[in-house]
Scaffold this motif. Structure first.
Motif, PDB file in Angstrom:
ATOM      1  N   PHE A  18       0.834  -1.197   0.000  1.00 38.83           N
ATOM      2  CA  PHE A  18       0.000   0.000   0.000  1.00 38.83           C
ATOM      3  C   PHE A  18       0.877   1.258   0.000  1.00 38.83           C
ATOM      4  O   PHE A  18       0.639   2.191  -0.770  1.00 38.83           O
ATOM      5  CB  PHE A  18      -0.924  -0.004   1.219  1.00 38.83           C
ATOM      6  CG  PHE A  18      -1.684   1.278   1.402  1.00 38.83           C
ATOM      7  CD1 PHE A  18      -2.795   1.549   0.619  1.00 38.83           C
ATOM      8  CD2 PHE A  18      -1.296   2.202   2.352  1.00 38.83           C
ATOM      9  CE1 PHE A  18      -3.506   2.736   0.777  1.00 38.83           C
ATOM     10  CE2 PHE A  18      -1.994   3.382   2.525  1.00 38.83           C
ATOM     11  CZ  PHE A  18      -3.105   3.653   1.732  1.00 38.83           C
ATOM     12  N   CYS A  19       1.892   1.264   0.866  1.00 37.07           N
ATOM     13  CA  CYS A  19       2.799   2.427   0.940  1.00 37.07           C
ATOM     14  C   CYS A  19       3.514   2.649  -0.381  1.00 37.07           C
ATOM     15  O   CYS A  19       3.697   3.787  -0.807  1.00 37.07           O
ATOM     16  CB  CYS A  19       3.814   2.236   2.063  1.00 37.07           C
ATOM     17  SG  CYS A  19       3.087   2.254   3.708  1.00 37.07           S
ATOM     18  N   LYS A  24       4.076   6.098  -5.208  1.00 34.74           N
ATOM     19  CA  LYS A  24       4.075   6.330  -6.655  1.00 34.74           C
ATOM     20  C   LYS A  24       3.121   7.453  -7.058  1.00 34.74           C
ATOM     21  O   LYS A  24       3.285   8.063  -8.107  1.00 34.74           O
ATOM     22  CB  LYS A  24       3.706   5.047  -7.389  1.00 34.74           C
ATOM     23  CG  LYS A  24       4.793   4.001  -7.376  1.00 34.74           C
ATOM     24  CD  LYS A  24       4.354   2.732  -8.067  1.00 34.74           C
ATOM     25  CE  LYS A  24       3.985   3.015  -9.506  1.00 34.74           C
ATOM     26  NZ  LYS A  24       3.623   1.824 -10.280  1.00 34.74           N
ATOM     27  N   LEU A  25       2.116   7.715  -6.223  1.00 37.08           N
ATOM     28  CA  LEU A  25       1.110   8.734  -6.545  1.00 37.08           C
ATOM     29  C   LEU A  25       1.453  10.116  -5.994  1.00 37.08           C
ATOM     30  O   LEU A  25       0.711  11.062  -6.226  1.00 37.08           O
ATOM     31  CB  LEU A  25      -0.257   8.301  -5.996  1.00 37.08           C
ATOM     32  CG  LEU A  25      -0.843   7.013  -6.575  1.00 37.08           C
ATOM     33  CD1 LEU A  25      -2.127   6.638  -5.845  1.00 37.08           C
ATOM     34  CD2 LEU A  25      -1.094   7.159  -8.070  1.00 37.08           C
ATOM     35  N   TRP A  34       6.274   8.150   2.368  1.00 30.70           N
ATOM     36  CA  TRP A  34       5.662   6.868   2.018  1.00 30.70           C
ATOM     37  C   TRP A  34       6.729   5.794   1.805  1.00 30.70           C
ATOM     38  O   TRP A  34       6.544   4.639   2.209  1.00 30.70           O
ATOM     39  CB  TRP A  34       4.768   6.995   0.784  1.00 30.70           C
ATOM     40  CG  TRP A  34       3.433   7.592   1.083  1.00 30.70           C
ATOM     41  CD1 TRP A  34       2.957   8.801   0.670  1.00 30.70           C
ATOM     42  CD2 TRP A  34       2.391   7.013   1.874  1.00 30.70           C
ATOM     43  NE1 TRP A  34       1.696   9.012   1.152  1.00 30.70           N
ATOM     44  CE2 TRP A  34       1.310   7.929   1.898  1.00 30.70           C
ATOM     45  CE3 TRP A  34       2.245   5.822   2.569  1.00 30.70           C
ATOM     46  CZ2 TRP A  34       0.125   7.671   2.582  1.00 30.70           C
ATOM     47  CZ3 TRP A  34       1.070   5.574   3.255  1.00 30.70           C
ATOM     48  CH2 TRP A  34       0.024   6.489   3.254  1.00 30.70           C
ATOM     49  N   TYR A  35       7.843   6.155   1.165  1.00 28.69           N
ATOM     50  CA  TYR A  35       8.927   5.190   0.970  1.00 28.69           C
ATOM     51  C   TYR A  35       9.552   4.776   2.301  1.00 28.69           C
ATOM     52  O   TYR A  35       9.919   3.619   2.499  1.00 28.69           O
ATOM     53  CB  TYR A  35       9.998   5.733   0.027  1.00 28.69           C
ATOM     54  CG  TYR A  35       9.605   5.661  -1.438  1.00 28.69           C
ATOM     55  CD1 TYR A  35       9.320   4.439  -2.040  1.00 28.69           C
ATOM     56  CD2 TYR A  35       9.516   6.805  -2.209  1.00 28.69           C
ATOM     57  CE1 TYR A  35       8.961   4.362  -3.383  1.00 28.69           C
ATOM     58  CE2 TYR A  35       9.156   6.743  -3.544  1.00 28.69           C
ATOM     59  CZ  TYR A  35       8.879   5.522  -4.122  1.00 28.69           C
ATOM     60  OH  TYR A  35       8.516   5.448  -5.443  1.00 28.69           O
ATOM     61  N   LEU A  79     -10.423  -1.527  -3.436  1.00 35.78           N
ATOM     62  CA  LEU A  79     -11.028  -0.561  -2.515  1.00 35.78           C
ATOM     63  C   LEU A  79     -10.373   0.812  -2.536  1.00 35.78           C
ATOM     64  O   LEU A  79     -11.046   1.822  -2.321  1.00 35.78           O
ATOM     65  CB  LEU A  79     -10.989  -1.111  -1.085  1.00 35.78           C
ATOM     66  CG  LEU A  79     -11.779  -2.401  -0.854  1.00 35.78           C
ATOM     67  CD1 LEU A  79     -11.511  -2.946   0.542  1.00 35.78           C
ATOM     68  CD2 LEU A  79     -13.260  -2.173  -1.078  1.00 35.78           C
ATOM     69  N   VAL A  80      -9.073   0.871  -2.781  1.00 38.68           N
ATOM     70  CA  VAL A  80      -8.352   2.142  -2.665  1.00 38.68           C
ATOM     71  C   VAL A  80      -7.906   2.689  -4.015  1.00 38.68           C
ATOM     72  O   VAL A  80      -8.005   3.889  -4.268  1.00 38.68           O
ATOM     73  CB  VAL A  80      -7.130   1.987  -1.726  1.00 38.68           C
ATOM     74  CG1 VAL A  80      -6.325   3.273  -1.643  1.00 38.68           C
ATOM     75  CG2 VAL A  80      -7.561   1.550  -0.341  1.00 38.68           C
ATOM     76  N   PHE A  81      -7.422   1.808  -4.880  1.00 34.80           N
ATOM     77  CA  PHE A  81      -6.811   2.276  -6.121  1.00 34.80           C
ATOM     78  C   PHE A  81      -7.698   2.120  -7.354  1.00 34.80           C
ATOM     79  O   PHE A  81      -7.281   2.394  -8.467  1.00 34.80           O
ATOM     80  CB  PHE A  81      -5.465   1.586  -6.342  1.00 34.80           C
ATOM     81  CG  PHE A  81      -4.455   1.902  -5.263  1.00 34.80           C
ATOM     82  CD1 PHE A  81      -3.872   3.160  -5.201  1.00 34.80           C
ATOM     83  CD2 PHE A  81      -4.102   0.965  -4.313  1.00 34.80           C
ATOM     84  CE1 PHE A  81      -2.958   3.462  -4.218  1.00 34.80           C
ATOM     85  CE2 PHE A  81      -3.181   1.262  -3.318  1.00 34.80           C
ATOM     86  CZ  PHE A  81      -2.605   2.516  -3.273  1.00 34.80           C
ATOM     87  N   GLY A  82      -8.944   1.678  -7.158  1.00 36.78           N
ATOM     88  CA  GLY A  82      -9.896   1.638  -8.260  1.00 36.78           C
ATOM     89  C   GLY A  82      -9.720   0.491  -9.237  1.00 36.78           C
ATOM     90  O   GLY A  82     -10.208   0.567 -10.367  1.00 36.78           O
ATOM     91  N   ASP A  83      -9.053  -0.590  -8.840  1.00 43.66           N
ATOM     92  CA  ASP A  83      -8.922  -1.746  -9.720  1.00 43.66           C
ATOM     93  C   ASP A  83     -10.288  -2.406  -9.889  1.00 43.66           C
ATOM     94  O   ASP A  83     -11.107  -2.409  -8.966  1.00 43.66           O
ATOM     95  CB  ASP A  83      -7.953  -2.773  -9.127  1.00 43.66           C
ATOM     96  CG  ASP A  83      -6.526  -2.264  -9.043  1.00 43.66           C
ATOM     97  OD1 ASP A  83      -6.224  -1.211  -9.646  1.00 43.66           O
ATOM     98  OD2 ASP A  83      -5.706  -2.921  -8.372  1.00 43.66           O
TER      99      ASP A  83
END
Length: 108
Positions: A18-19, A24-25, A34-35, A79-83
């Motif tokens: 997730f991180c 990347k965003l 985040w990294y 749920l989070v990234f819209g896949d």
């Protein structure tokens, strides 16, 4: 206790993925944050996996760890990234969950 370590290791794997997705965003210092959190969860995941190996065979532990990670990341993607969540994808996620539960059931 080793199964708890293994489940937590799988959840930490989901967290580090997730991180990585969030990093990347983003840009700049937010991306660096985040990294950094990704690195913390990566180390935590591997340490917990290592602890679980005291009483769980390597093959079983690795399969369960990656199964938890794969299902968790796929659900996060939806749920989070819209896949997209298609019927076949849901079917195979369910078979993966069944396989992880089956490994737990037959392990000593």
């Amino acid at each position: 206790m080793q199964w708890l370590f293994l489940i937590l290791a799988g959840l930490a794997e989901v967290a580090f993925a997730f991180c990585l997705g969030k990093a990347k965003l983003t840009m700049g210092s937010e991306s660096v944050t985040w990294y950094a959190v990704f690195a913390v969860f990566s180390v935590l995941s591997f340490c917990l996996l290592n602890l679980s190996l005291a009483h769980i065979p390597l093959g079983t532990a690795y399969a369960v760890w990656t199964g938890i990670g794969a299902v968790g990341k796929a659900l996060l993607g939806v749920l989070v990234f819209g896949d997209p969540l298609t019927g076949p994808r849901l079917f195979f996620l369910c078979t993966l969950i069944g396989s992880v539960l089956g490994l737990k059931a037959v392990s000593h």
